[in-house]
Scaffold this motif. Structure first.
Motif, PDB file in Angstrom:
ATOM      1  N   LEU A 140       5.373   2.077  -9.183  1.00  0.00           N
ATOM      2  CA  LEU A 140       6.567   2.859  -8.866  1.00  0.00           C
ATOM      3  C   LEU A 140       7.394   3.158 -10.095  1.00  0.00           C
ATOM      4  CD1 LEU A 140       9.016   0.506  -8.831  1.00  0.00           C
ATOM      5  CD2 LEU A 140       7.937   0.026  -6.674  1.00  0.00           C
ATOM      6  N   THR A 141       8.424   3.966  -9.886  1.00  0.00           N
ATOM      7  CA  THR A 141       9.396   4.258 -10.931  1.00  0.00           C
ATOM      8  C   THR A 141      10.788   3.970 -10.372  1.00  0.00           C
ATOM      9  OG1 THR A 141       9.516   6.576 -10.244  1.00  0.00           O
ATOM     10  CG2 THR A 141       7.989   6.052 -12.021  1.00  0.00           C
ATOM     11  N   ASP A 147       4.875   5.306  -5.939  1.00  0.00           N
ATOM     12  CA  ASP A 147       4.011   6.437  -6.296  1.00  0.00           C
ATOM     13  C   ASP A 147       3.427   7.120  -5.066  1.00  0.00           C
ATOM     14  OD1 ASP A 147       4.506   5.887  -8.944  1.00  0.00           O
ATOM     15  OD2 ASP A 147       2.625   4.822  -9.257  1.00  0.00           O
ATOM     16  N   ASP A 148       3.169   6.356  -3.998  1.00  0.00           N
ATOM     17  CA  ASP A 148       2.542   6.925  -2.806  1.00  0.00           C
ATOM     18  C   ASP A 148       3.546   7.256  -1.695  1.00  0.00           C
ATOM     19  OD1 ASP A 148       3.162   4.304  -2.248  1.00  0.00           O
ATOM     20  OD2 ASP A 148       1.245   3.836  -1.299  1.00  0.00           O
ATOM     21  N   ASP A 170       6.912  -1.448 -12.270  1.00  0.00           N
ATOM     22  CA  ASP A 170       7.166  -0.148 -12.889  1.00  0.00           C
ATOM     23  C   ASP A 170       5.900   0.401 -13.532  1.00  0.00           C
ATOM     24  OD1 ASP A 170       8.610   2.051 -13.835  1.00  0.00           O
ATOM     25  OD2 ASP A 170       9.226   1.023 -15.652  1.00  0.00           O
ATOM     26  N   LYS A 216      10.958   4.838  -0.307  1.00  0.00           N
ATOM     27  CA  LYS A 216      11.914   4.678  -1.403  1.00  0.00           C
ATOM     28  C   LYS A 216      12.996   3.695  -0.965  1.00  0.00           C
ATOM     29  CE  LYS A 216      15.165   8.508  -0.752  1.00  0.00           C
ATOM     30  NZ  LYS A 216      15.690   9.732  -1.349  1.00  0.00           N
TER      31      LYS A 216
END
Length: 130
Positions: free
Chosen positions: A48-49, A66-67, A44, A106
């Motif tokens: 990423l989130t 993020d990418d 995190d 994702k």
């Protein structure tokens, strides 16, 4: 050289295997979730989130790298291991986050209902619903 995600995965598996052989289901679940929470927390901060997704019977969360460039068109459905008896959302996010970070896709991390408290086909129904 191993990626951060691969190193976390290897560490989690090596720590969890001996513990899960000699303990109760509840203790194994707590151990898995603790390791998953550590992994998810590290990812995190770095890569990423997470975004919670509401389902009626179970918890789930998207791991969003993020990418990620295909967030609107592609997703991975991640159903964690655990023999249908162990692995909560923290555990699923830990391993699903590694998958999302390494694939740049994702990933929906699902904490399906666990046995023996939830009889077959509860986990299967959750997987289909997800």
């Amino acid at each position: 050289m191993l990626s951060v995600g691969a190193m976390l995965l290897k560490l989690q598996l090596s720590l969890l295997k001996p513990v899960s052989r000699f303990t109760t289901i509840e203790a194994a679940r707590a151990g898995q979730d603790a390791l998953g929470k550590i992994g998810a927390g590290i990812l995190d901060k770095l890569l990423l989130t997470y975004e919670d997704v509401p389902f009626e019977q179970f918890e789930a969360s998207f791991a969003l790298p993020d990418d990620c460039e295909t967030a609107e068109t592609h997703a991975i459905l991640y159903l964690h291991g655990g023999g249908y008896t162990a692995g909560g959302l923290d555990y699923a996010k830990g391993f699903g986050g590694i998958l999302a970070a390494n694939s740049a896709v994702k990933t929906l991390c699902v904490a399906y209902r666990l046995a023996p408290g939830n009889k077959f086909p509860a986990a299967l129904e959750d997987a289909v619903t997800a």
